[in-house]
Design a protein around this motif. Structure first.
Motif, PDB file in Angstrom:
ATOM      1  N   ALA A 155       0.837  -1.199   0.000  1.00  0.00           N
ATOM      2  CA  ALA A 155       0.000   0.000   0.000  1.00  0.00           C
ATOM      3  C   ALA A 155       0.874   1.253   0.000  1.00  0.00           C
ATOM      4  O   ALA A 155       0.593   2.219  -0.717  1.00  0.00           O
ATOM      5  CB  ALA A 155      -0.932  -0.007   1.206  1.00  0.00           C
ATOM      6  N   LEU A 156       1.936   1.237   0.805  1.00  0.00           N
ATOM      7  CA  LEU A 156       2.829   2.399   0.848  1.00  0.00           C
ATOM      8  C   LEU A 156       3.566   2.586  -0.473  1.00  0.00           C
ATOM      9  O   LEU A 156       3.753   3.715  -0.930  1.00  0.00           O
ATOM     10  CB  LEU A 156       3.826   2.265   2.001  1.00  0.00           C
ATOM     11  CG  LEU A 156       3.220   2.392   3.401  1.00  0.00           C
ATOM     12  CD1 LEU A 156       4.265   2.102   4.467  1.00  0.00           C
ATOM     13  CD2 LEU A 156       2.599   3.766   3.596  1.00  0.00           C
ATOM     14  N   GLU A 157       3.979   1.492  -1.104  1.00  0.00           N
ATOM     15  CA  GLU A 157       4.653   1.589  -2.402  1.00  0.00           C
ATOM     16  C   GLU A 157       3.669   2.139  -3.462  1.00  0.00           C
ATOM     17  O   GLU A 157       4.061   2.955  -4.288  1.00  0.00           O
ATOM     18  CB  GLU A 157       5.180   0.209  -2.844  1.00  0.00           C
ATOM     19  CG  GLU A 157       6.387  -0.251  -2.092  1.00  0.00           C
ATOM     20  CD  GLU A 157       6.769  -1.685  -2.404  1.00  0.00           C
ATOM     21  OE1 GLU A 157       6.087  -2.345  -3.224  1.00  0.00           O
ATOM     22  OE2 GLU A 157       7.755  -2.165  -1.813  1.00  0.00           O
ATOM     23  N   GLY A 158       2.442   1.715  -3.392  1.00  0.00           N
ATOM     24  CA  GLY A 158       1.420   2.221  -4.317  1.00  0.00           C
ATOM     25  C   GLY A 158       1.153   3.697  -4.074  1.00  0.00           C
ATOM     26  O   GLY A 158       0.976   4.466  -5.016  1.00  0.00           O
ATOM     27  N   LEU A 159       1.109   4.112  -2.818  1.00  0.00           N
ATOM     28  CA  LEU A 159       0.898   5.505  -2.464  1.00  0.00           C
ATOM     29  C   LEU A 159       2.071   6.374  -2.936  1.00  0.00           C
ATOM     30  O   LEU A 159       1.873   7.442  -3.500  1.00  0.00           O
ATOM     31  CB  LEU A 159       0.701   5.654  -0.965  1.00  0.00           C
ATOM     32  CG  LEU A 159       0.372   7.039  -0.435  1.00  0.00           C
ATOM     33  CD1 LEU A 159      -0.971   7.505  -0.989  1.00  0.00           C
ATOM     34  CD2 LEU A 159       0.339   7.040   1.084  1.00  0.00           C
ATOM     35  N   THR A 162       1.991   6.884  -6.771  1.00  0.00           N
ATOM     36  CA  THR A 162       1.029   7.846  -7.258  1.00  0.00           C
ATOM     37  C   THR A 162       1.431   9.279  -6.919  1.00  0.00           C
ATOM     38  O   THR A 162       1.157  10.206  -7.657  1.00  0.00           O
ATOM     39  CB  THR A 162      -0.390   7.570  -6.697  1.00  0.00           C
ATOM     40  OG1 THR A 162      -0.338   7.536  -5.272  1.00  0.00           O
ATOM     41  CG2 THR A 162      -0.936   6.281  -7.237  1.00  0.00           C
ATOM     42  N   GLU A 163       2.112   9.471  -5.789  1.00  0.00           N
ATOM     43  CA  GLU A 163       2.573  10.822  -5.399  1.00  0.00           C
ATOM     44  C   GLU A 163       3.681  11.316  -6.336  1.00  0.00           C
ATOM     45  O   GLU A 163       3.780  12.492  -6.627  1.00  0.00           O
ATOM     46  CB  GLU A 163       3.071  10.835  -3.953  1.00  0.00           C
ATOM     47  CG  GLU A 163       1.952  10.780  -2.939  1.00  0.00           C
ATOM     48  CD  GLU A 163       2.480  10.773  -1.524  1.00  0.00           C
ATOM     49  OE1 GLU A 163       3.698  10.826  -1.317  1.00  0.00           O
ATOM     50  OE2 GLU A 163       1.646  10.710  -0.608  1.00  0.00           O
ATOM     51  N   ALA A 164       4.534  10.398  -6.801  1.00  0.00           N
ATOM     52  CA  ALA A 164       5.643  10.800  -7.679  1.00  0.00           C
ATOM     53  C   ALA A 164       5.147  11.273  -9.027  1.00  0.00           C
ATOM     54  O   ALA A 164       5.766  12.090  -9.684  1.00  0.00           O
ATOM     55  CB  ALA A 164       6.609   9.627  -7.863  1.00  0.00           C
ATOM     56  N   GLN A 165       4.001  10.777  -9.462  1.00  0.00           N
ATOM     57  CA  GLN A 165       3.472  11.178 -10.756  1.00  0.00           C
ATOM     58  C   GLN A 165       2.911  12.560 -10.651  1.00  0.00           C
ATOM     59  O   GLN A 165       2.889  13.404 -11.414  1.00  0.00           O
ATOM     60  CB  GLN A 165       2.374  10.218 -11.229  1.00  0.00           C
ATOM     61  CG  GLN A 165       2.916   8.854 -11.563  1.00  0.00           C
ATOM     62  CD  GLN A 165       1.810   7.881 -11.915  1.00  0.00           C
ATOM     63  OE1 GLN A 165       0.619   8.194 -11.791  1.00  0.00           O
ATOM     64  NE2 GLN A 165       2.183   6.712 -12.330  1.00  0.00           N
TER      65      GLN A 165
END
Length: 165
Positions: A155-159, A162-165
């Motif tokens: 979940a943290l890797e997914g979060l 998405t923040e980096a984009q």
């Protein structure tokens, strides 16, 4: 289009033909192991003392062992919820033992004890699992904290992605 359907059907039928013997071999291996363990418990011997001789027909196997001061042969039949063991030379040595087959785990379970034998454990013989089944079992046999940590990490890797984009 027709050619694709025909090719698919041919491949599917070939896969089914090759899969059937593998399934039969898996079942035979499991039944042979089940027979060995049941006969070992019946006669208070080690499993390795029973030599697999031949498959007589589907579900019926021939074994040899040293019994009553000589080499003896025993038939063992597995099917219909029962294991039947009969001596080829010793016809009075006949036992019919019930067993259950647990489909989800692919295991045969025998609740049998011999008063003369100190081993009172039940007999459990399982078929070999495919790689997918083994991976699924390994996943669910992990401790719950490990599963939760893995979910949190994903979940943290997914979060973060998405923040980096």
């Amino acid at each position: 289009m027709r050619r694709t359907i025909l090719t698919t059907l041919l491949l599917l039928s070939a896969c089914l033909l090759w899969a059937a013997p593998a399934c039969a071999d898996e079942l035979d291996n499991m039944n042979v192991d089940l027979c060995r363990q049941v006969m070992a418990k019946m006669m208070c011997k080690d499993v390795i003392d029973f030599n697999y001789v031949a498959k007589v027909r589907d579900g019926v196997y021939l074994f040899s062992t040293f019994y009553a001061n000589k080499e003896a042969k025993f038939f063992c039949g597995v099917g219909g919820g029962y294991i039947k063991v009969q001596g080829k030379d010793f016809l009075k040595t006949t036992r019919t033992i019930p067993y259950t087959f647990d489909r989800p785990s692919k295991c045969s379970i025998v609740e049998y004890s011999n008063p003369e034998c100190p081993d009172m454990r039940r007999i459990v013989v399982c078929a070999e699992k495919t790689l997918d089944e083994q991976a699924t079992e390994d996943f669910w046999n992990r401790p719950i904290p490990d599963l939760l940590d893995e979910d949190l990490r994903r979940a943290l890797e997914g979060l973060n992605a998405t923040e980096a984009q």
